[in-house]
Design a protein around this motif. Sequence first.
Motif, PDB file in Angstrom:
ATOM      1  N   ALA A 183       0.834  -1.208   0.000  1.00  0.00           N
ATOM      2  CA  ALA A 183       0.000   0.000   0.000  1.00  0.00           C
ATOM      3  C   ALA A 183       0.867   1.256   0.000  1.00  0.00           C
ATOM      4  N   GLN A 184       1.944   1.244   0.790  1.00  0.00           N
ATOM      5  CA  GLN A 184       2.844   2.397   0.844  1.00  0.00           C
ATOM      6  C   GLN A 184       3.522   2.622  -0.504  1.00  0.00           C
ATOM      7  N   VAL A 185       3.994   1.533  -1.122  1.00  0.00           N
ATOM      8  CA  VAL A 185       4.677   1.639  -2.411  1.00  0.00           C
ATOM      9  C   VAL A 185       3.715   2.150  -3.488  1.00  0.00           C
ATOM     10  N   ARG A 186       2.498   1.635  -3.498  1.00  0.00           N
ATOM     11  CA  ARG A 186       1.510   2.091  -4.484  1.00  0.00           C
ATOM     12  C   ARG A 186       1.209   3.583  -4.319  1.00  0.00           C
ATOM     13  N   GLN A 187       1.059   4.003  -3.068  1.00  0.00           N
ATOM     14  CA  GLN A 187       0.741   5.401  -2.808  1.00  0.00           C
ATOM     15  C   GLN A 187       1.866   6.316  -3.276  1.00  0.00           C
ATOM     16  N   ILE A 188       3.102   5.966  -2.930  1.00  0.00           N
ATOM     17  CA  ILE A 188       4.240   6.803  -3.316  1.00  0.00           C
ATOM     18  C   ILE A 188       4.442   6.763  -4.826  1.00  0.00           C
ATOM     19  N   ALA A 189       4.299   5.587  -5.428  1.00  0.00           N
ATOM     20  CA  ALA A 189       4.456   5.462  -6.882  1.00  0.00           C
ATOM     21  C   ALA A 189       3.423   6.326  -7.613  1.00  0.00           C
ATOM     22  N   ASN A 190       2.190   6.342  -7.124  1.00  0.00           N
ATOM     23  CA  ASN A 190       1.147   7.174  -7.734  1.00  0.00           C
ATOM     24  C   ASN A 190       1.480   8.661  -7.611  1.00  0.00           C
ATOM     25  N   SER A 191       1.971   9.066  -6.440  1.00  0.00           N
ATOM     26  CA  SER A 191       2.362  10.472  -6.238  1.00  0.00           C
ATOM     27  C   SER A 191       3.531  10.834  -7.145  1.00  0.00           C
ATOM     28  N   PHE A 192       4.482   9.919  -7.274  1.00  0.00           N
ATOM     29  CA  PHE A 192       5.653  10.113  -8.130  1.00  0.00           C
ATOM     30  C   PHE A 192       5.212  10.298  -9.584  1.00  0.00           C
ATOM     31  N   ALA A 193       4.331   9.408 -10.041  1.00  0.00           N
ATOM     32  CA  ALA A 193       3.855   9.466 -11.436  1.00  0.00           C
ATOM     33  C   ALA A 193       3.056  10.738 -11.700  1.00  0.00           C
ATOM     34  N   THR A 194       2.229  11.142 -10.749  1.00  0.00           N
ATOM     35  CA  THR A 194       1.436  12.366 -10.909  1.00  0.00           C
ATOM     36  C   THR A 194       2.337  13.583 -11.028  1.00  0.00           C
ATOM     37  N   ALA A 195       3.367  13.652 -10.183  1.00  0.00           N
ATOM     38  CA  ALA A 195       4.300  14.778 -10.240  1.00  0.00           C
ATOM     39  C   ALA A 195       5.064  14.789 -11.562  1.00  0.00           C
ATOM     40  N   LEU A 196       5.419  13.626 -12.062  1.00  0.00           N
ATOM     41  CA  LEU A 196       6.109  13.551 -13.356  1.00  0.00           C
ATOM     42  C   LEU A 196       5.235  14.134 -14.470  1.00  0.00           C
ATOM     43  N   MET A 197       3.948  13.819 -14.428  1.00  0.00           N
ATOM     44  CA  MET A 197       3.026  14.352 -15.436  1.00  0.00           C
ATOM     45  C   MET A 197       2.909  15.875 -15.331  1.00  0.00           C
ATOM     46  N   LEU A 198       2.925  16.388 -14.101  1.00  0.00           N
ATOM     47  CA  LEU A 198       2.864  17.834 -13.910  1.00  0.00           C
ATOM     48  C   LEU A 198       4.113  18.521 -14.462  1.00  0.00           C
ATOM     49  N   VAL A 199       5.264  17.887 -14.228  1.00  0.00           N
ATOM     50  CA  VAL A 199       6.523  18.439 -14.745  1.00  0.00           C
ATOM     51  C   VAL A 199       6.487  18.489 -16.271  1.00  0.00           C
ATOM     52  N   ARG A 200       6.084  17.383 -16.875  1.00  0.00           N
ATOM     53  CA  ARG A 200       6.041  17.333 -18.341  1.00  0.00           C
ATOM     54  C   ARG A 200       5.031  18.320 -18.899  1.00  0.00           C
ATOM     55  N   SER A 201       3.856  18.426 -18.246  1.00  0.00           N
ATOM     56  CA  SER A 201       2.816  19.363 -18.709  1.00  0.00           C
ATOM     57  C   SER A 201       3.309  20.801 -18.639  1.00  0.00           C
ATOM     58  N   LYS A 202       4.002  21.128 -17.568  1.00  0.00           N
ATOM     59  CA  LYS A 202       4.533  22.490 -17.424  1.00  0.00           C
ATOM     60  C   LYS A 202       5.542  22.793 -18.532  1.00  0.00           C
ATOM     61  N   LEU A 221      10.140  15.574  -6.505  1.00  0.00           N
ATOM     62  CA  LEU A 221       8.777  15.250  -6.920  1.00  0.00           C
ATOM     63  C   LEU A 221       7.797  15.025  -5.768  1.00  0.00           C
ATOM     64  N   LEU A 222       8.291  14.549  -4.632  1.00  0.00           N
ATOM     65  CA  LEU A 222       7.399  14.157  -3.546  1.00  0.00           C
ATOM     66  C   LEU A 222       7.329  15.214  -2.451  1.00  0.00           C
ATOM     67  N   ASP A 223       6.142  15.444  -1.939  1.00  0.00           N
ATOM     68  CA  ASP A 223       5.962  16.329  -0.790  1.00  0.00           C
ATOM     69  C   ASP A 223       6.243  15.536   0.485  1.00  0.00           C
ATOM     70  N   HIS A 224       7.123  16.052   1.310  1.00  0.00           N
ATOM     71  CA  HIS A 224       7.503  15.382   2.555  1.00  0.00           C
ATOM     72  C   HIS A 224       7.847  13.903   2.311  1.00  0.00           C
ATOM     73  N   PRO A 225       8.814  13.632   1.451  1.00  0.00           N
ATOM     74  CA  PRO A 225       9.126  12.246   1.105  1.00  0.00           C
ATOM     75  C   PRO A 225       9.754  11.486   2.272  1.00  0.00           C
ATOM     76  N   PRO A 226       9.528  10.173   2.347  1.00  0.00           N
ATOM     77  CA  PRO A 226      10.216   9.365   3.353  1.00  0.00           C
ATOM     78  C   PRO A 226      11.732   9.445   3.164  1.00  0.00           C
ATOM     79  N   LEU A 227      12.475   9.269   4.244  1.00  0.00           N
ATOM     80  CA  LEU A 227      13.928   9.281   4.147  1.00  0.00           C
ATOM     81  C   LEU A 227      14.390   8.169   3.221  1.00  0.00           C
ATOM     82  N   ILE A 228      15.389   8.466   2.412  1.00  0.00           N
ATOM     83  CA  ILE A 228      15.872   7.505   1.424  1.00  0.00           C
ATOM     84  C   ILE A 228      17.398   7.446   1.461  1.00  0.00           C
ATOM     85  N   SER A 229      17.939   6.282   1.130  1.00  0.00           N
ATOM     86  CA  SER A 229      19.394   6.108   1.104  1.00  0.00           C
ATOM     87  C   SER A 229      19.778   5.294  -0.125  1.00  0.00           C
TER      88      SER A 229
END
Length: 211
Positions: free
Chosen positions: A47-66, A133-141
Motif C-alpha cells: 500500500a505504501q509503495v503504491r501510494q508513493i508510486a502514484n504520487s511520483f507518477a502524478t508529479a512527473l506528469m505535472l513536470v512534463r505538462s509544465k 517530486l514528492l511532498d515530505h518524502p520518506p527518508l531515502i538512502s
Amino acid sequence: MKGQGATHSSQAGFTLHEFLFVLLIIMVLISIGGPRLNSAKQAAQEAQVRQIANSFATALMLVRSKWELEGRNAQFGKNSVLYDNLRLYLTTPESPGAGVQAGNLVDVAGEREVNVAPHAITADSCQKMWHALLDHPPLISASLAELNQSGNNAQFFVIAQRRGLDSACHYYPVGGLSKLAGQYQDPHESIDAIVSFSYRPASGQVITHVK
C-alpha cells in the motif's frame, strides 16, 4: 480420631503433560499468527509503495505538462523546466528514432554538469528526483553501509540500473529488503521478489512491482 485433623499438602505447578499441552498450544498460535502478521506487513508495504508510486507518477506528469505549456524550453541545449523553484532537466533525444521520449525527468540541477541521457542516471540523480517530486518524502538512502549503521532511519533504498533504454531508478521499502546476520542485503536490481517501484526516464513509465 475426632479432634485430630488430617494434614493435606497441595503443591501448585504444571505436570509434564500439562506443560507439553501448553507448549503445543503456543506453537499452534505462532504457526497461525506468524503468516498473518507477515501478510499484514507485506500488505502495508504494498500500500505504501503504491501510494508513493502514484504520487511520483502524478508529479512527473505535472513536470512534463509544465514543460509543454511553456513551449518545450531548453537550457544549454537540454530540455529543462523550473518546477517548485528547482531546475529540472528532461530527456533530450539526439534524433527522433533514438527510442527516447522527450520531456521526461532525468536529473535535477546541481554543482556537476547534467547528462540527460537515460543510461547516465545515477543513484544520486534518483535521490534528487525523489526529493524534487514528492511532498515530505520518506527518508531515502543509496548506501547499504549507511542503511546498516546503527540509528539510521531511512525508509527507502534506491538503486540506479544503467542498461541503455531500460535504465531505471528502483525504489525499495527498507522493510522489504532481506537480512543476513542482521545486515540488509543488496537486492541486486531485483523487481520480482521484493515489493518496489521503478521509474524509467526513456519512456517516462512508473512501474509498481508487488507480489
